[in-house]
Enzyme design. Structure first.
Site, PDB file in Angstrom:
ATOM      1  N   THR A 235     -25.600 -27.420 -13.831  1.00 55.91           N
ATOM      2  CA  THR A 235     -24.746 -28.154 -14.773  1.00 55.91           C
ATOM      3  C   THR A 235     -23.327 -27.627 -14.677  1.00 55.91           C
ATOM      4  OG1 THR A 235     -24.596 -28.990 -17.051  1.00 55.91           O
ATOM      5  CG2 THR A 235     -25.179 -26.676 -16.808  1.00 55.91           C
ATOM      6  N   ASN A 236     -22.461 -28.012 -15.604  1.00 58.23           N
ATOM      7  CA  ASN A 236     -21.088 -27.509 -15.614  1.00 58.23           C
ATOM      8  C   ASN A 236     -20.746 -27.046 -17.027  1.00 58.23           C
ATOM      9  OD1 ASN A 236     -19.933 -29.825 -17.119  1.00 58.23           O
ATOM     10  ND2 ASN A 236     -20.732 -30.919 -15.341  1.00 58.23           N
ATOM     11  N   ARG A 237     -19.542 -26.595 -17.227  1.00 57.94           N
ATOM     12  CA  ARG A 237     -19.230 -25.906 -18.479  1.00 57.94           C
ATOM     13  C   ARG A 237     -18.822 -26.832 -19.625  1.00 57.94           C
ATOM     14  NH1 ARG A 237     -17.523 -20.406 -17.832  1.00 57.94           N
ATOM     15  NH2 ARG A 237     -15.742 -20.803 -19.186  1.00 57.94           N
TER      16      ARG A 237
ATOM     17  N   ALA B 197     -18.495 -34.906 -18.310  1.00 57.64           N
ATOM     18  CA  ALA B 197     -18.294 -34.161 -17.076  1.00 57.64           C
ATOM     19  C   ALA B 197     -19.549 -34.401 -16.228  1.00 57.64           C
ATOM     20  CB  ALA B 197     -18.109 -32.682 -17.372  1.00 57.64           C
TER      21      ALA B 197
END
Ligand code: C5P
Length: 412
Positions: A213-215, A283
């Site tokens: 995943t991303n932040r 995102a």
């Protein structure tokens, strides 16, 4: 018809009296619902002689109310009046005008009129002789003195082949007056707009328990959904963030929880059909494991080789097949050279607005409650929003959405 969430819509009680013009109240009802208003029809007993109850119940936001003695609500006469943002009577007969002016409350409509503190619009319709009768004139003057808005009748054909003053004002005129009065009472500026917002970082499975995943926290996307709902929009939020929505909008926002880019593409694609505005604040992961394992990978089997493949570009896909008039907003999380890269991205993605944030600047971007952005427009505009709350950024983005929509409309 999709009635959409109702809690934040302005509530209008539509009183209908027994006159031949009652059929035009059907059109008023339909147009108000289309404009995003929650309409509760209240019909007098005589109105039912002219128009079927079912017609109103089918078109309005809730079934017709007629009786003071409804068992499901012990006090409908005060509840309706107290909950209304406006009451409009279409058509108002000489009889009901007289009852209202005299303070009689012998049915649900007149009781509602006496129990409300909301603005009241009365739209008379009757034969010319009745319209000109001194008692009708006096009663209307009394109501006007008390702050009731009268939408005067027009001249034209009346029932029975007669012609003269007394014909109900045009339904379009009545609807405009209602919306204008609601405006003065604080009509939300995104009333009735269908807005889709995506939020959060997608999760791309490696195996059933692990993912990439991303932040992204989803805070900015959620803030946009909340602000749009508070400004009257009919909002669908497609989110991969676990964040809860504030209680005042939780039931007003249609929330669809998703995990992966593929889920998000599917949900956003379906919601975008018929949407006026789509804001892709999510995102979305750019890559995902090409062959996620069907079972949990174990250490004993050694370190797996990770082969990635690109995810679909949801925003570019929406831009390629968007219906006329739909406004698309993208986000770009950039590190230095944010603006230059943002301009190129705006053109590449084919969106109307691109919200660029330099995620390397202090206090901005991932997981913060604050943000600083530059909103780039396809028309060449640049709007800077210096460091502020994510709620304020959300409202600045929506201000640009409305301005852009108005500009587009004035040039087409
Ligand atoms: O190309 P980039 O990922 O920087 O673009 C960001 C914008 O595109 C955001 O609005 C994001 O929601 C959207 N996006 C998308 N599908 C992807 C990747 C990003 O819709 N696969």
């Amino acid at each position: 018809m999709d009635a959409g969430p109702t809690t934040l819509r302005p509530r209008v009680v539509l009183g209908v009296c027994g006159g031949i013009a009652a059929y035009k109240a059907v059109e008023v009802c339909r147009r108000l619902v289309d404009a995003g208003v929650h309409v509760t029809p209240v019909l007098t007993d005589d109105a039912i002689r002219f128009v079927g109850e079912v017609t109103f119940s089918a078109l309005a936001s809730e079934p017709v109310q007629r009786s003071l003695w409804d068992e499901s609500s012990p006090i409908p006469h005060t509840a309706l009046g107290q909950g209304a943002d406006l009451v409009v009577v279409v058509p108002a007969t000489a009889h009901t005008i007289a009852r209202y002016a005299a303070g009689l409350s012998d049915d649900l409509l007149t009781a509602t009129l006496l129990a409300t503190r909301a603005p009241v619009l009365v739209c008379p319709a009757m034969h010319t002789e009745m319209w000109e009768h001194p008692s009708v004139r006096d009663n209307l003057a009394t109501l006007e003195r008390r702050g009731v808005d009268i939408v005067p009748p027009e001249s034209g054909r009346l029932a029975g082949g007669d012609s003269g003053e007394g014909r109900l004002a045009d339904p379009g005129v009545i609807v405009d007056r209602v919306l204008e009065r609601l405006g003065r009472a604080g009509r939300p500026d995104l009333l009735g707009a269908r807005v889709v917002v995506s939020a959060g970082g997608t999760r791309e499975a490696l195996d059933p328990v692990r993912f990439i995943t991303n932040r992204s926290s989803g805070k900015q996307g959620h803030a946009i959904a909340v602000a749009a709902a508070r400004r009257g929009a009919d909002v669908t939020l497609v989110t991969s963030s676990p964040l809860a929505l504030p209680p005042d909008v939780a039931t007003a926002v249609r929330r669809i929880d998703v995990e992966s880019a593929a889920d998000m593409e599917h949900a956003v694609g379906a919601a975008a059909d018929g949407a006026d505005v789509v804001v892709m604040a999510a995102a979305v992961a750019d890559f995902r494991p090409k062959r996620p394992a069907g079972r949990k990978l174990s250490k004993e089997e050694g370190i797996p080789e990770l082969v990635l493949e690109p995810t679909p570009d949801i925003l570019a896909g929406l831009a390629a097949r968007r219906p006329p008039g739909q406004l698309l907003v993208g986000f770009a999380a950039e590190t230095p050279d944010a603006l230059e890269r943002g301009r190129r991205k705006l053109a590449r993605k084919g969106v109307d607005l691109l919200v660029v944030n330099d995620v390397s600047a202090p206090g901005t971007g991932f997981d913060h409650d604050t943000n600083a952005v530059v909103i780039l427009g396809a028309d060449g505009s640049t709007t800077e929003v210096p460091l502020t709350s994510k709620d304020a950024v959300a409202n600045a983005v929506l201000d640009r959405v409305i301005a852009h929509h108005n500009e587009k409309r004035s040039t087409t």
